[in-house]
Design an enzyme around this catalytic site. Structure first.
Site, PDB file in Angstrom:
ATOM      1  N   ASP A  97       1.521-102.417   6.009  1.00 28.90           N
ATOM      2  CA  ASP A  97       0.587-101.457   5.434  1.00 28.90           C
ATOM      3  C   ASP A  97      -0.009-102.081   4.171  1.00 28.90           C
ATOM      4  O   ASP A  97       0.599-102.975   3.571  1.00 28.90           O
ATOM      5  CB  ASP A  97       1.333-100.161   5.108  1.00 28.90           C
ATOM      6  CG  ASP A  97       0.462 -99.163   4.375  1.00 28.90           C
ATOM      7  OD1 ASP A  97      -0.666 -98.923   4.838  1.00 28.90           O
ATOM      8  OD2 ASP A  97       0.910 -98.640   3.336  1.00 28.90           O
ATOM      9  N   ASP A 313       5.185 -97.541   3.559  1.00 27.12           N
ATOM     10  CA  ASP A 313       5.807 -96.724   2.516  1.00 27.12           C
ATOM     11  C   ASP A 313       5.366 -95.267   2.528  1.00 27.12           C
ATOM     12  O   ASP A 313       5.962 -94.440   1.845  1.00 27.12           O
ATOM     13  CB  ASP A 313       5.501 -97.312   1.132  1.00 27.12           C
ATOM     14  CG  ASP A 313       4.038 -97.118   0.742  1.00 27.12           C
ATOM     15  OD1 ASP A 313       3.170 -97.230   1.630  1.00 27.12           O
ATOM     16  OD2 ASP A 313       3.774 -96.837  -0.437  1.00 27.12           O
ATOM     17  N   ASP A 317       2.510 -93.798   7.557  1.00 23.66           N
ATOM     18  CA  ASP A 317       3.116 -94.930   8.255  1.00 23.66           C
ATOM     19  C   ASP A 317       4.269 -94.520   9.166  1.00 23.66           C
ATOM     20  O   ASP A 317       4.744 -95.337   9.956  1.00 23.66           O
ATOM     21  CB  ASP A 317       3.633 -95.958   7.232  1.00 23.66           C
ATOM     22  CG  ASP A 317       2.531 -96.493   6.336  1.00 23.66           C
ATOM     23  OD1 ASP A 317       1.433 -96.727   6.851  1.00 23.66           O
ATOM     24  OD2 ASP A 317       2.775 -96.668   5.131  1.00 23.66           O
TER      25      ASP A 317
END
Length: 439
Positions: A97, A313, A317
């Site tokens: 990410d 995080d 996600d």
């Protein structure tokens, strides 16, 4: 929990014990049939029983897993299961990410560009009202800047957050929209299709706003994220927000590539901003403009190249973390991300990802060494105990067989304890491997 390789060793041990008992009985009968005395034949049979070491097979995996997990915990790398410790080292593709993982996750407002007939203060006041109820890092950046300007956000109603897209709310009877250029453009098209309240004021892509849109593209090319805000179909302006990459992200990604992994950055940000950040970080591939469910689909597509690790995080996600073969969450992430992941990186640094993979690979190598020793020991020891090499002068006293059996277990445990010497952050032994192709 048991690692997959431990379950295999347990199945082997389950077969090993009755086989050894059978070999012992055959040894007794063969020596009796040859004409040896009962005492001699019994000594050979007992030697087979005492020298065989199913416990070495049983210890080979769990001791190494225990030590490997402990080394990880000492370094802030928490494996939730033994399976995750084993599988992490088999990773072929790492998907990262962007916000909060590669970057600091602490973006700041860099530019405010209001539309015609709109002041910067009015744009910021309405943007703050809309962003006040959002938990996204970009929203926090807008709110922090509003507080610096001593602007208190007004109370909005019917607030809705659309993950990966934007925000909507009502303020003083007017609809506020805020989000990416792509999403705002889609709302404008909806308005053109028949929303009467907005139909008269459609103008996001009108000639009067071309300068704003050009500026938004420039912000994106510079690695900034342009946030567009609308009120009842009228473009209020752009607030540009920038998030810098962490100091160690580029080095950590370089380590991952040297470990033979393909590194892919997944983000809901626009392509130009994502490309700028990806170039700074040094990833192999950038996949931008993906929503949470889109990230999950990308992860599934990447699996055809091998095991995939997803590192993230945020709440957005979580689906991708669950879908990946190994989900890794940074310790400062959202609770749902930590819960969805099998691996937690407490230091919030991407260097932990490479360290976790090195530790997993060394643990798996140690398990293979233990299993090899256990099989090698039994393969050599049992024939000697049975008297196969008596003609060469090799015999084995049952007491020596018992000592050898204990020594085998001692060697397996000692070898596993060598993992305490593992240095998961040492990249001097890394070397480049061939990488999988693009997804």
């Amino acid at each position: 929990t048991k690692a997959p390789i431990a379950k295999t060793a347990d199945r082997v041990s389950g077969v090993f014990v009755p086989v050894v008992m059978g070999i012992s009985l055959v040894t007794l009968l063969v020596w009796l049939l040859i004409g040896q005395g009962f005492a001699y034949a019994l000594a050979r049979a007992i030697s087979v029983l005492v020298i065989s070491c199913p416990c070495a097979l049983g210890l080979a995996t769990p001791v190494a897993i225990m030590v490997g997990s402990g080394v990880g915990a000492k370094n802030g790398i928490l494996f939730k299961t033994a399976a995750s410790l084993e599988e992490t080292g088999k990773t072929k593709v790492v998907a990262l990410d962007k916000t909060g993982t590669i970057t600091r996750g602490e973006p700041q407002v860099t530019d405010i560009v209001p539309a015609e007939d709109v002041t910067a203060e009015e744009l910021l006041r309405k943007a703050a009202a809309l962003e006040a109820k959002s938990e996204h890092p970009l929203a926090r950046a807008v709110m922090a800047y509003a507080r610096q300007q001593k602007i208190e956000p007004a109370e909005v109603s019917t607030f809705t957050a659309l993950p990966g897209s934007g925000l909507t709310a009502m303020l003083d009877g007017k609809q506020l929209l805020g989000g990416s250029m792509k999403w705002i453009g889609a709302q404008t098209k909806d308005a053109a299709a028949g929303k009467e309240r907005l139909a008269e004021q459609i103008g996001v892509f009108a000639d009067a706003n071309k300068a704003l849109l050009t500026q938004a593209e420039r912000f994106a090319e510079a690695g900034k994220t342009p946030l567009l805000f609308m009120e009842d179909g009228k473009l209020l302006g752009i607030i540009a927000v920038a998030d810098t990459i962490k100091e160690d992200s580029a080095a950590a990604i370089r380590d991952l590539r040297n470990l033979g992994l393909r590194v892919v950055m997944l983000t809901g940000d626009n392509e130009k901003t994502a490309a700028a950040i990806g170039a700074q970080a040094g990833v192999d591939e950038v996949i931008a403009g993906v929503l949470p469910d889109g990230k999950e689909r990308v992860i599934r597509d990447l699996k055809k190249y091998g095991k995939v690790m997803m590192v993230g995080d945020g709440i957005n996600d979580a689906p991708a973390l669950t879908s990946a073969d190994i989900g890794a969450a940074v310790g400062a992430g959202a609770d749902i991300a930590l819960d969805a992941a099998e691996l937690v990186l407490m230091k919030n640094s991407l260097t932990d990802v490479a360290a976790a993979i090195r530790l997993s690979r060394q643990t798996l190598r140690n398990i293979h060494e233990n299993l090899f020793w256990a099989f090698f020991y039994n393969t050599i020891g049992i024939p000697v105990a049975a008297g196969v090499f008596v003609s060469l002068g090799l015999t084995l006293n049952p007491m020596l067989g018992a000592a050898a059996m204990s020594l085998s277990s001692f060697c397996v445990v000692t070898n596993a304890l060598r993992l305490n010497l593992c240095r998961p952050y040492d990249n001097c032994k890394d070397h480049k491997h061939s990488k999988v192709g693009k997804a």
